[in-house]
Design a protein around this motif. Structure first.
Motif, PDB file in Angstrom:
ATOM      1  N   ALA A 347       0.827  -1.361  -0.010  1.00  0.00           N
ATOM      2  CA  ALA A 347      -0.036   0.010  -0.091  1.00  0.00           C
ATOM      3  C   ALA A 347       1.077   1.242   0.076  1.00  0.00           C
ATOM      4  CB  ALA A 347      -0.840  -0.004   1.170  1.00  0.00           C
ATOM      5  N   ILE A 348       1.809   1.254   0.788  1.00  0.00           N
ATOM      6  CA  ILE A 348       2.915   2.103   0.824  1.00  0.00           C
ATOM      7  C   ILE A 348       3.469   2.499  -0.597  1.00  0.00           C
ATOM      8  CG2 ILE A 348       5.172   3.221   1.818  1.00  0.00           C
ATOM      9  CD1 ILE A 348       4.390   1.903   4.507  1.00  0.00           C
ATOM     10  N   SER A 349       3.839   1.464  -1.151  1.00  0.00           N
ATOM     11  CA  SER A 349       4.166   1.538  -2.568  1.00  0.00           C
ATOM     12  C   SER A 349       3.606   2.053  -3.645  1.00  0.00           C
ATOM     13  CB  SER A 349       4.908   0.284  -3.027  1.00  0.00           C
ATOM     14  OG  SER A 349       5.277   0.113  -4.307  1.00  0.00           O
ATOM     15  N   GLY A 350       2.315   1.674  -3.688  1.00  0.00           N
ATOM     16  CA  GLY A 350       1.215   2.336  -4.463  1.00  0.00           C
ATOM     17  C   GLY A 350       0.919   3.746  -4.307  1.00  0.00           C
ATOM     18  N   THR A 351       0.798   3.979  -3.015  1.00  0.00           N
ATOM     19  CA  THR A 351       0.521   5.384  -2.720  1.00  0.00           C
ATOM     20  C   THR A 351       1.623   6.335  -3.108  1.00  0.00           C
ATOM     21  OG1 THR A 351      -0.628   4.821  -0.672  1.00  0.00           O
ATOM     22  CG2 THR A 351       0.175   7.094  -0.692  1.00  0.00           C
ATOM     23  N   LEU A 352       2.825   6.208  -2.980  1.00  0.00           N
ATOM     24  CA  LEU A 352       3.922   6.988  -3.289  1.00  0.00           C
ATOM     25  C   LEU A 352       4.247   6.844  -4.688  1.00  0.00           C
ATOM     26  CD1 LEU A 352       6.610   6.377  -0.414  1.00  0.00           C
ATOM     27  CD2 LEU A 352       4.913   8.111  -0.731  1.00  0.00           C
ATOM     28  N   ALA A 353       3.700   5.749  -5.477  1.00  0.00           N
ATOM     29  CA  ALA A 353       4.084   5.821  -7.129  1.00  0.00           C
ATOM     30  C   ALA A 353       2.832   6.532  -7.534  1.00  0.00           C
ATOM     31  CB  ALA A 353       3.722   4.207  -7.472  1.00  0.00           C
ATOM     32  N   ALA A 354       1.478   6.539  -6.920  1.00  0.00           N
ATOM     33  CA  ALA A 354       0.762   7.351  -7.540  1.00  0.00           C
ATOM     34  C   ALA A 354       1.251   9.032  -7.343  1.00  0.00           C
ATOM     35  CB  ALA A 354      -0.589   7.299  -6.957  1.00  0.00           C
ATOM     36  N   PHE A 355       1.557   9.458  -6.137  1.00  0.00           N
ATOM     37  CA  PHE A 355       2.063  10.673  -6.021  1.00  0.00           C
ATOM     38  C   PHE A 355       3.336  11.143  -6.641  1.00  0.00           C
ATOM     39  CE2 PHE A 355       4.048  13.502  -2.358  1.00  0.00           C
ATOM     40  CZ  PHE A 355       3.468  14.583  -2.861  1.00  0.00           C
ATOM     41  N   GLY A 356       4.014  10.382  -7.166  1.00  0.00           N
ATOM     42  CA  GLY A 356       5.174  10.378  -8.005  1.00  0.00           C
ATOM     43  C   GLY A 356       4.829  10.832  -9.201  1.00  0.00           C
ATOM     44  N   GLY A 357       3.679   9.818  -9.840  1.00  0.00           N
ATOM     45  CA  GLY A 357       3.075  10.110 -11.054  1.00  0.00           C
ATOM     46  C   GLY A 357       2.625  11.634 -11.358  1.00  0.00           C
ATOM     47  N   LEU A 358       2.172  12.335 -10.102  1.00  0.00           N
ATOM     48  CA  LEU A 358       1.868  13.708 -10.378  1.00  0.00           C
ATOM     49  C   LEU A 358       3.024  14.550 -10.560  1.00  0.00           C
ATOM     50  CD1 LEU A 358      -0.767  13.881  -7.498  1.00  0.00           C
ATOM     51  CD2 LEU A 358      -1.161  13.686  -9.784  1.00  0.00           C
ATOM     52  N   PHE A 359       4.063  14.103  -9.957  1.00  0.00           N
ATOM     53  CA  PHE A 359       5.344  15.137 -10.280  1.00  0.00           C
ATOM     54  C   PHE A 359       5.806  14.954 -11.836  1.00  0.00           C
ATOM     55  CE2 PHE A 359       5.295  14.980  -5.952  1.00  0.00           C
ATOM     56  CZ  PHE A 359       6.303  16.173  -5.386  1.00  0.00           C
ATOM     57  N   ILE A 360       5.769  13.563 -12.267  1.00  0.00           N
ATOM     58  CA  ILE A 360       6.082  13.468 -13.723  1.00  0.00           C
ATOM     59  C   ILE A 360       4.973  14.098 -14.539  1.00  0.00           C
ATOM     60  CG2 ILE A 360       6.093  11.488 -15.427  1.00  0.00           C
ATOM     61  CD1 ILE A 360       7.040   9.593 -13.189  1.00  0.00           C
ATOM     62  N   ALA A 361       3.722  13.936 -14.247  1.00  0.00           N
ATOM     63  CA  ALA A 361       2.615  14.795 -15.125  1.00  0.00           C
ATOM     64  C   ALA A 361       3.120  16.497 -15.078  1.00  0.00           C
ATOM     65  CB  ALA A 361       1.417  14.832 -14.425  1.00  0.00           C
ATOM     66  N   SER A 362       3.616  16.993 -14.156  1.00  0.00           N
ATOM     67  CA  SER A 362       4.104  18.253 -13.938  1.00  0.00           C
ATOM     68  C   SER A 362       5.133  18.544 -14.729  1.00  0.00           C
ATOM     69  CB  SER A 362       4.352  18.532 -12.348  1.00  0.00           C
ATOM     70  OG  SER A 362       4.904  19.864 -12.329  1.00  0.00           O
ATOM     71  N   LEU A 363       6.042  17.475 -14.873  1.00  0.00           N
ATOM     72  CA  LEU A 363       7.302  17.847 -15.421  1.00  0.00           C
ATOM     73  C   LEU A 363       6.948  17.804 -17.136  1.00  0.00           C
ATOM     74  CD1 LEU A 363      10.009  15.695 -13.790  1.00  0.00           C
ATOM     75  CD2 LEU A 363      10.009  18.277 -14.121  1.00  0.00           C
ATOM     76  N   SER A 364       6.029  16.866 -17.554  1.00  0.00           N
ATOM     77  CA  SER A 364       5.731  16.798 -18.832  1.00  0.00           C
ATOM     78  C   SER A 364       4.517  17.635 -19.257  1.00  0.00           C
ATOM     79  CB  SER A 364       5.218  15.287 -19.106  1.00  0.00           C
ATOM     80  OG  SER A 364       4.221  14.795 -18.593  1.00  0.00           O
ATOM     81  N   GLY A 365       3.954  18.631 -18.229  1.00  0.00           N
ATOM     82  CA  GLY A 365       2.951  19.370 -18.623  1.00  0.00           C
ATOM     83  C   GLY A 365       1.575  18.996 -18.526  1.00  0.00           C
ATOM     84  N   GLY A 366       1.267  17.529 -18.030  1.00  0.00           N
ATOM     85  CA  GLY A 366       0.132  17.203 -17.972  1.00  0.00           C
ATOM     86  C   GLY A 366       0.120  15.642 -18.164  1.00  0.00           C
ATOM     87  N   ALA A 367      -1.054  14.862 -17.972  1.00  0.00           N
ATOM     88  CA  ALA A 367      -1.078  13.524 -18.024  1.00  0.00           C
ATOM     89  C   ALA A 367      -1.270  13.171 -19.481  1.00  0.00           C
ATOM     90  CB  ALA A 367      -2.541  12.907 -17.321  1.00  0.00           C
ATOM     91  N   THR A 368      -0.372  11.822 -19.698  1.00  0.00           N
ATOM     92  CA  THR A 368      -0.528  11.443 -21.007  1.00  0.00           C
ATOM     93  C   THR A 368      -0.649   9.710 -20.934  1.00  0.00           C
ATOM     94  OG1 THR A 368       1.703  10.891 -21.107  1.00  0.00           O
ATOM     95  CG2 THR A 368       1.343  13.143 -21.896  1.00  0.00           C
ATOM     96  N   LYS A 369      -1.079   9.178 -22.018  1.00  0.00           N
ATOM     97  CA  LYS A 369      -1.007   7.725 -22.265  1.00  0.00           C
ATOM     98  C   LYS A 369       0.003   7.002 -21.862  1.00  0.00           C
ATOM     99  CE  LYS A 369      -5.467   7.459 -24.965  1.00  0.00           C
ATOM    100  NZ  LYS A 369      -5.985   6.861 -26.124  1.00  0.00           N
ATOM    101  N   SER A 370       1.239   7.720 -22.346  1.00  0.00           N
ATOM    102  CA  SER A 370       2.383   7.023 -21.891  1.00  0.00           C
ATOM    103  C   SER A 370       3.044   7.325 -20.612  1.00  0.00           C
ATOM    104  CB  SER A 370       3.491   7.415 -23.237  1.00  0.00           C
ATOM    105  OG  SER A 370       3.543   8.637 -23.442  1.00  0.00           O
ATOM    106  N   LEU A 371       2.447   8.068 -19.938  1.00  0.00           N
ATOM    107  CA  LEU A 371       3.187   8.412 -18.742  1.00  0.00           C
ATOM    108  C   LEU A 371       3.506   7.360 -17.895  1.00  0.00           C
ATOM    109  CD1 LEU A 371       2.281  11.490 -16.570  1.00  0.00           C
ATOM    110  CD2 LEU A 371       2.811   9.501 -15.245  1.00  0.00           C
TER     111      LEU A 371
END
Length: 453
Positions: A347-371
């Motif tokens: 559960a910790i791993s999944g939570t931090l993975a989703a949180f990190g995904g928001l940082f990746i979205a921030s770097l790429s300018g938004g959410a993408t299918k390949s994120l």
């Protein structure tokens, strides 16, 4: 029979040992011609473990302790620190801007999202397991946020909370299949990698990408910098104060328990070196030309690291994680609910993975299918392993996520600055990862030989 009825031959010498009886050596004279009695040997001094005394011998003692640890395979963070020094020297010689303010800021920002994901994988690796779904879970988290806030107008903070919570639910599901049904974690998370990738594409619908709104929290995750100089220097001073207080508290606890503790001189030396390091980092972020200030992404990354380190080292749950990773059957016999620990870790791993995904979205300018695709998963696992977390379970530190990610991002930053292609970067990163695993394997073998495994 009673003592009065005993003959002299029947009587035992116990009477000579009573408090009222005089010692034989003081009352019985030596017989003529008999050899003089030999004095009883003095009791031997109790053996003292030399490892408990080395700090009393000054520099010589520290060097003896250091060499003992090296011979015993206790390398700690030494390989990573040496690697960072070599990386800094090599790339600075190739490009004088490698250690500039802009370069340091880029390393800090780009390391934050993947570094947060690496913190979660550290817990999983300590269990001796693996989570192959991290990239897809990061993509699902970003897709949930984009679908709720951007496409459906849901409140921004609620969208962020539900996006992170989606990672928690996915992690619990992985942990349930692994802990309760006995499906290997490799298989569960590999299936999750494929399945959640499909869910990510479904959530995105016909949109290839959904851009982050201007000025939104997600955009600011990696785009906001504290321009006021007091922010970087203030954070540095807080870090120094916490470092000193932590060491003093540990020293006080060990002295209260009559255990060997670091002398005050060592604490002052350590604190001084740490203060120099963080103050130099704050200066680089603030003072030189082109410096943008303290990145918000770095602040959040450090907050996750401090919180996760506290959980791992200072709580009962953290001790249970290491116990299960060291020997699950022994932990079960000691009364630890192994299944619950495993589910919580995923559960910790999944939570931090989703949180990190928001940082990746921030770097790429938004959410993408390949994120979350590409080499995201490999970089996250590589950061934890390069930083010193063992792939064999039972050993690792949360701060290894920071060290490992700095190594990876520094290599990529340096290769980008000298114009190397992505293919060369991947080969070098793979070589560094292999070297880290080899060092870990040799270290464990050395510890077994030394009887410290």
């Amino acid at each position: 029979m009673s003592d009065l009825a005993k003959t002299p031959a029947d009587r035992t010498p116990e009477a000579a040992t009573t408090p009222d009886a005089p010692e034989a050596s003081a009352t019985v004279p030596a017989q003529a011609g008999a050899p003089a009695p030999t004095p009883a040997p003095a009791p031997a001094a109790p053996a003292v473990d030399p490892r408990l005394l080395v700090r009393e011998e000054g520099f010589k003692g520290y060097w003896a302790e250091f060499t003992r640890k090296i011979r015993g395979g206790e390398l700690g963070s030494l390989p990573v620190i040496l690697g960072l020094i070599v990386i800094a020297i090599v790339f600075q010689l190739q490009n004088e801007n490698f250690l500039s303010a802009g370069s340091v800021a880029n390393v800090a920002v780009y390391a934050s999202g993947l570094g947060i994901m690496a913190v979660g994988i550290v817990f999983v690796l300590v269990l001796g397991e693996i989570d192959l779904s991290l990239g897809s879970v990061a993509g699902v988290g970003a897709a949930v946020w984009a679908g709720l806030q951007v496409s459906n107008g849901v409140n921004e903070w609620l969208s962020l909370a539900l996006a992170i919570l989606s990672g928690t639910v996915i992690g619990v599901l992985h942990g349930f299949f692994f802990a309760k049904l006995g499906v290997p974690a490799f298989v569960v998370t590999l299936a999750g990698f494929l399945g959640w990738m499909g869910l990510q594409e479904w959530l995105m619908g016909g949109e290839g990408s959904i851009n982050a709104p201007s000025g939104s929290v997600v955009e600011n995750l990696t785009g906001y910098f504290f321009a006021d100089k007091i922010a970087a220097y203030g954070l540095a001073l807080v870090a120094i104060a916490l470092h000193i207080l932590t060491q003093l508290r540990e020293r006080s606890r060990r002295r209260s328990a009559r255990l060997p503790a670091r002398p005050m001189a060592e604490i002052l030396l350590r604190s001084g070196l740490f203060a120099v390091l963080v103050l130099v980092a704050a200066y680089v972020m603030n003072e030189p030309a082109g410096a943008r200030g303290l990145p918000l992404a770095l602040v959040l990354f450090l907050a996750v690291l401090v919180g996760a380190d506290f959980v791992a080292r200072r709580t009962v749950f953290g001790r249970k994680v290491f116990a299960v990773g060291g020997n699950a059957e022994a932990a079960r016999r000691a009364g630890i609910n192994v299944d619950r620990v495993r589910i919580a870790v995923f559960a910790i791993s999944g939570t931090l993975a989703a949180f990190g995904g928001l940082f990746i979205a921030s770097l790429s300018g938004g959410a993408t299918k390949s994120l979350g695709g590409g080499n995201t998963l490999m970089l996250v696992i590589a950061a934890a392993v390069i930083g010193g977390t063992s792939l064999f379970g039972g050993r690792g530190k949360v701060w290894s996520a920071l060290l490992g990610m700095i190594v990876i991002q520094s290599i990529q930053q340096g290769l980008n600055m000298i114009g190397m292609s992505n293919s060369i970067q991947n080969m070098i990163t793979g070589a560094v990862l292999l070297a880290a695993v080899v060092i870990d394997s040799l270290s464990r073998r050395t510890q077994k030989t030394a009887g410290r495994a």
